[in-house]
Design an enzyme around this catalytic site. Structure first.
Site, mmCIF file in Angstrom:
data_model
loop_
_atom_site.group_PDB
_atom_site.id
_atom_site.type_symbol
_atom_site.label_atom_id
_atom_site.label_comp_id
_atom_site.label_asym_id
_atom_site.label_seq_id
_atom_site.Cartn_x
_atom_site.Cartn_y
_atom_site.Cartn_z
ATOM 1 N N ASP A 13 -3.499 -5.864 0.275
ATOM 2 C CA ASP A 13 -3.154 -5.605 1.679
ATOM 3 C C ASP A 13 -1.649 -5.601 1.922
ATOM 4 O OD1 ASP A 13 -5.993 -5.727 2.381
ATOM 5 O OD2 ASP A 13 -5.780 -7.886 2.082
ATOM 6 N N GLU A 14 -0.871 -5.220 0.905
ATOM 7 C CA GLU A 14 0.587 -5.208 1.047
ATOM 8 C C GLU A 14 1.117 -3.943 1.719
ATOM 9 O OE1 GLU A 14 -0.406 -7.195 -2.963
ATOM 10 O OE2 GLU A 14 -0.921 -5.342 -1.928
ATOM 11 N N LYS A 16 -0.072 -0.660 0.354
ATOM 12 C CA LYS A 16 -0.091 0.365 -0.706
ATOM 13 C C LYS A 16 -0.459 1.726 -0.151
ATOM 14 C CE LYS A 16 -3.084 -1.921 -3.200
ATOM 15 N NZ LYS A 16 -3.174 -3.164 -2.384
ATOM 16 N N GLY A 40 -9.547 -1.588 1.467
ATOM 17 C CA GLY A 40 -9.171 -0.429 2.252
ATOM 18 C C GLY A 40 -7.668 -0.306 2.396
ATOM 19 N N HIS A 41 -7.218 0.923 2.558
ATOM 20 C CA HIS A 41 -5.813 1.191 2.844
ATOM 21 C C HIS A 41 -5.738 1.800 4.238
ATOM 22 C CE1 HIS A 41 -4.868 1.639 -1.741
ATOM 23 N NE2 HIS A 41 -4.977 0.391 -1.349
ATOM 24 N N GLN A 223 -6.804 -3.193 -4.800
ATOM 25 C CA GLN A 223 -6.551 -4.633 -4.926
ATOM 26 C C GLN A 223 -5.100 -4.871 -5.388
ATOM 27 O OE1 GLN A 223 -9.691 -3.416 -6.440
ATOM 28 N NE2 GLN A 223 -10.437 -3.662 -4.387
#
Length: 429
Positions: A13-14, A16, A40-41, A223
């Site tokens: 969750d950074e 990406k 999810g993104h 991830q």
């Protein structure tokens, strides 16, 4: 033109998706190489948000070929639903390709995901119960179903029967559980074949030919480093390789073809699920970070655990991935803090430890040692250059960079695609 791997540095969750979307606007191919629809993104384009799960972030660029690699596990129902949802919003998904060797999430692997978590009780891992782990387990046990099997009814029935024979032996020992019906599973899987068939390719051949032709290929990781099956905080990890090596095994492209490995890292930290998180904040500071950063899962909606930047984690990720660049995201979230804590080391058994401990139990008992940096109050969401940032924000970024062991090339100052400060061109220099 380059081959660039993009992956997460912390627990996921950074940001990406945003980084991959930005590069995807200039890339010819974007390939997802691991994971499934358990993550999810979220990508924001002109104020409109798109939550992507199985689909690579390059799908938002109609000129880009998006590839789901062999390292991904695919829930056909979820994939088709995601395609239909994007198409209904005007997104062209005709350039989507799927590796024939990708494994299929089935109804029974989803069932066993729930059974496994329930059996673990208080030691549960916090999975999304979407069948990811059991599908990778079947893959390793050589009883998995691959995308290519969906187009051969006889072979599919044989593969499903083999897998279900083992599953039903387990179910017979669980009170109230009925055996799995082979015919029902086969019928469901065959129902996806016609929709998926036009998308299925030899992804390794496709991507290597693209690189031979001088095309730009971006490899998108699901991830993150500390969730990697081998190099993460085991057992609180995902079931695939989210580190740089996974880009090669999950796509069929050799390591000598990779030009750059980019790690995405938040200006603070979050994680979901169970497991150690030394800098986690449980009180008002944790709630403030969660609300300010919108830290809720794109796939599950569940609130993320929040904490401060962890420099030993950044250095560890830089080392195991061989990072050439980092992208610092969500710097704007920290605006308004008088002081910003950063974990620079740990205290473990009364001793100061500078690096990420390889022993899971040492990490679980680690107490963060903080140093504090002056905050800023100015709104930075409109900054276009590094010089536009307040002096305190500039100093904070350079301080994190010096502790992370890798140069910072992009800085995110907002959720939208354009809210990014470019220090180094990831597809150029």
């Amino acid at each position: 033109m380059p081959a660039v791997v993009i992956l997460g540095v912390q627990w996921g969750d950074e940001g990406k998706g945003k980084a991959t979307d930005q590069l995807g606007q200039r890339a010819d191919y974007v390939v997802k190489f691991n994971g499934g629809n358990n993550a999810g993104h979220t990508v924001s384009v002109d104020g409109e948000k798109f939550a992507l799960h199985l689909l690579p972030s390059g799908i938002l660029n109609s000129n880009c070929v998006s590839v789901i690699g062999n390292g991904v596990v695919v829930d056909p129902q979820a994939l088709i639903s995601e395609i239909e949802e994007l198409e209904s919003r005007g997104v062209d998904t005709s350039n989507l390709r799927i590796s024939a060797n990708a494994h299929v999430i089935t109804s029974y692997t989803k069932m066993f995901d729930g059974i496994n978590e329930t059996a673990l009780g208080e030691h549960k891992l916090g999975t999304t119960r979407r069948g990811i782990g059991p599908t990778y387990s079947d893959k390793a046990n050589r009883i998995g179903i691959r995308i290519q099997d969906l187009f051969h009814e006889e072979r599919l029935r044989e593969r499903v029967s083999l897998a279900i024979a083992q599953k039903n032996m387990v179910l017979s020992c669980i009170a109230g559980e009925k055996p799995i019906d082979v015919d029902a599973v086969v019928e469901e899987l065959l129902g996806y074949a016609d929709v998926l068939r036009p998308m299925v390719v030899d992804a390794s051949k496709l991507l290597n030919e693209a690189l031979d032709a001088g095309k730009t290929v971006v490899f998108e990781g699901g991830q993150s480093t500390l969730l990697d099956l081998d190099h993460g905080n085991y057992p609180y990890v995902t079931s695939s390789n989210a580190t740089a090596g996974g880009a090669c095994t999950g796509s069929g492209v050799g390591p000598t073809r990779i030009d750059r490995v980019v790690g995405i890292i938040k200006a603070y930290a979050t994680r979901v699920g169970e497991g150690p998180f030394p800098t986690e904040q449980h009180g008002e500071e944790g709630d403030w970070l969660r609300e300010r950063g919108g830290e809720y899962g794109a796939t599950t909606g569940r609130p993320r655990r929040t904490g401060w930047f962890d420099a030993p984690v950044a250095r560890y990720a830089s080392r195991v991935n061989g990072l050439t660049d980092m992208v610092l995201t969500k710097l704007d979230v920290l605006t308004g803090l008088e002081q910003i804590p950063v974990c620079v080391a740990y205290e473990i058994d009364g001793e100061r430890v500078e690096e990420f401990p390889i022993d899971t139990w040492d990490f679980a008992s680690a107490k963060p040692i903080y140093e504090y940096h002056e905050g800023w109050t100015e709104d930075i969401s409109g900054a276009k250059s590094f010089e536009d940032l307040p002096a305190a924000a500039q100093d904070y970024v350079r301080w994190l960079e010096s502790m992370s062991g890798c140069r910072f090339s992009l800085i995110g100052v907002g959720a939208d695609r354009e809210q990014t400060i470019v220090l180094h061109d990831l597809l150029g220099e």
